[in-house]
Scaffold this active site. Structure first.
Site, short mmCIF file in Angstrom:
data_model
loop_
_atom_site.label_atom_id
_atom_site.label_comp_id
_atom_site.label_asym_id
_atom_site.label_seq_id
_atom_site.Cartn_x
_atom_site.Cartn_y
_atom_site.Cartn_z
N HIS A 112 0.94 -1.24 0.07
CA HIS A 112 0.13 0.09 -0.05
C HIS A 112 0.93 1.37 -0.02
CE1 HIS A 112 -3.59 -2.50 1.49
NE2 HIS A 112 -3.67 -2.18 0.26
N SER B 124 -2.36 3.21 3.35
CA SER B 124 -1.51 2.31 4.27
C SER B 124 -2.10 2.01 5.75
CB SER B 124 -0.08 2.47 4.18
OG SER B 124 0.45 1.95 5.41
N SER C 269 5.29 0.06 5.00
CA SER C 269 5.31 -0.13 3.29
C SER C 269 5.87 1.07 2.84
CB SER C 269 3.96 -0.19 2.73
OG SER C 269 3.04 0.77 3.26
N GLU D 281 -6.70 -7.66 3.82
CA GLU D 281 -6.01 -8.73 4.58
C GLU D 281 -7.09 -9.20 5.32
OE1 GLU D 281 -3.19 -7.29 7.68
OE2 GLU D 281 -3.76 -9.03 8.77
N HIS E 85 -10.58 -4.09 4.87
CA HIS E 85 -9.22 -4.09 4.47
C HIS E 85 -9.01 -5.48 3.89
CE1 HIS E 85 -4.79 -4.43 4.64
NE2 HIS E 85 -4.72 -3.09 4.87
N THR F 211 -3.20 -8.12 11.38
CA THR F 211 -1.85 -7.99 11.87
C THR F 211 -1.22 -6.78 12.18
OG1 THR F 211 -0.88 -7.86 9.42
CG2 THR F 211 -1.01 -10.08 10.47
FE1 F3S Z 1 4.00 -8.61 7.30
FE2 F3S Z 1 3.58 -7.13 9.56
FE3 F3S Z 1 5.02 -6.36 7.21
S1 F3S Z 1 2.01 -8.57 8.62
S2 F3S Z 1 3.84 -7.13 5.89
S3 F3S Z 1 5.67 -8.09 8.76
S4 F3S Z 1 3.54 -4.88 8.66
#
Ligand code: F3S
Length: 295
Positions: free
Chosen positions: A54, A234, A277, A138, A136, A174
């Site tokens: 994102h 994001s 991200s 996910e 979202h 997450t």
């Molecule tokens: Fe994975 Fe956590 Fe990054 S779920 S994509 S390590 S923010």
């Protein structure tokens, strides 16, 4: 880039810049980007199912290397398609297989673990409660792995709408805040312990998220203003902004161009953090531009 929480170098004036101890690209996004870049080089062209991360600038950079984002597999006639770091429902994997498409699975291992946990609990007869943003990708993906046994809740108020169930299992998107998840879990236990014979709580918030949030909070308590770098779409960047705002004036920017001089008027200490991200090549120009406000 300096990430010690120590003062970033400056040559004049009184403005000091502190960087969060943990910030920027997480291992899951780095892994997804590496997989996609390698595949794009090998295939010459690659589709991704939605944004692979994102971040608009990162996606624009990938597009220039032959990576095209699609919203559905129906837009892809042939070739390779990448599943982004935030995952996809099982139906996507089944459709790709039935149509002979090459699927590159760049789902973050932490997201994959939450999906598998949801699937296993659903198979064991649990009502799977997912704490997260219902819009979202996910979260929708995790719910899909639990088939028709999942309910998404985004706040304590949503718990009132849960159906009665003998067995309830709670997990989290997450990138949620640990404090919010902890609160929701304790509300669920208070409301349902007794009515349900089994209540399971599994913390599926990833370490990268927890570490970035803790470091951002630590910094926000020290500085006069916080700058959070990352895309507006994001989720984890937005969470960092929300957390920091509680402690100090906070501004989220996508690039150095979004910075406004007025934010730094009379300010001594500026804190900078970035979402999971957001790569360094986007953060660095922001830090450089802030230095120019030093007068
Ligand atoms: Fe994975 Fe956590 Fe990054 S779920 S994509 S390590 S923010």
């Amino acid at each position: 880039m300096q990430r010690s929480g120590q003062r970033s170098g400056r040559s004049k004036g009184s403005l000091k810049i502190l960087l969060a101890k943990e910030m920027g690209l997480c291992f899951g996004v780095k892994r997804a980007l590496a997989l996609v870049e390698k595949a794009a080089t090998e295939h010459g062209h690659l589709h991704t199912l939605g944004a692979v991360v994102h971040n608009r600038q990162v996606m624009a950079s990938l597009e220039s290397r032959g990576v095209a984002s699609v919203t559905s597999l129906s837009e892809v006639a042939e070739g390779a398609v990448a599943v982004p770091s935030h995952g996809a429902p099982p139906a996507v994997f089944a459709e790709a297989e039935s149509r002979g498409l090459t699927l590159l699975d760049a789902t973050c291992p932490m997201v994959k673990a939450a999906q598998q946990r949801a699937r296993q609990w659903a198979e064991k007869g649990f009502l799977v409660v997912i704490f997260g943003d219902p819009d979202h990708t996910e979260v929708k993906g995790i719910a899909a792995w639990a088939r028709d046994r999942a309910i998404i809740v985004s706040s304590e108020d949503d718990l009132a709408g849960l159906p009665s169930a003998a067995k309830i299992a709670l997990l989290s998107q997450t990138t949620q805040s640990l404090a919010s998840f902890r609160h929701l879990a304790s509300c669920l236990i208070q409301q349902r312990l007794g009515a349900s014979s089994q209540l399971l709580v599994h913390n599926t918030i990833c370490n990268a998220t927890a570490d970035r949030q803790a470091a951002a909070l630590d910094l926000a308590r020290q500085v006069d203003v916080m700058i959070v770098v990352g895309s507006r779409d994001s989720a984890n960047t937005g969470r960092l902004t929300a957390l920091c705002t509680v402690h100090t004036p906070t501004h989220q920017v996508e690039s150095a161009d979004d910075l406004e001089p007025a934010w730094f008027a009379g300010v001594g200490l500026v804190g900078v953090t970035a979402g999971a991200s957001t790569p360094d090549w986007i953060v660095q120009p922001v830090v450089e531009r802030i230095r120019h406000f030093d007068h």
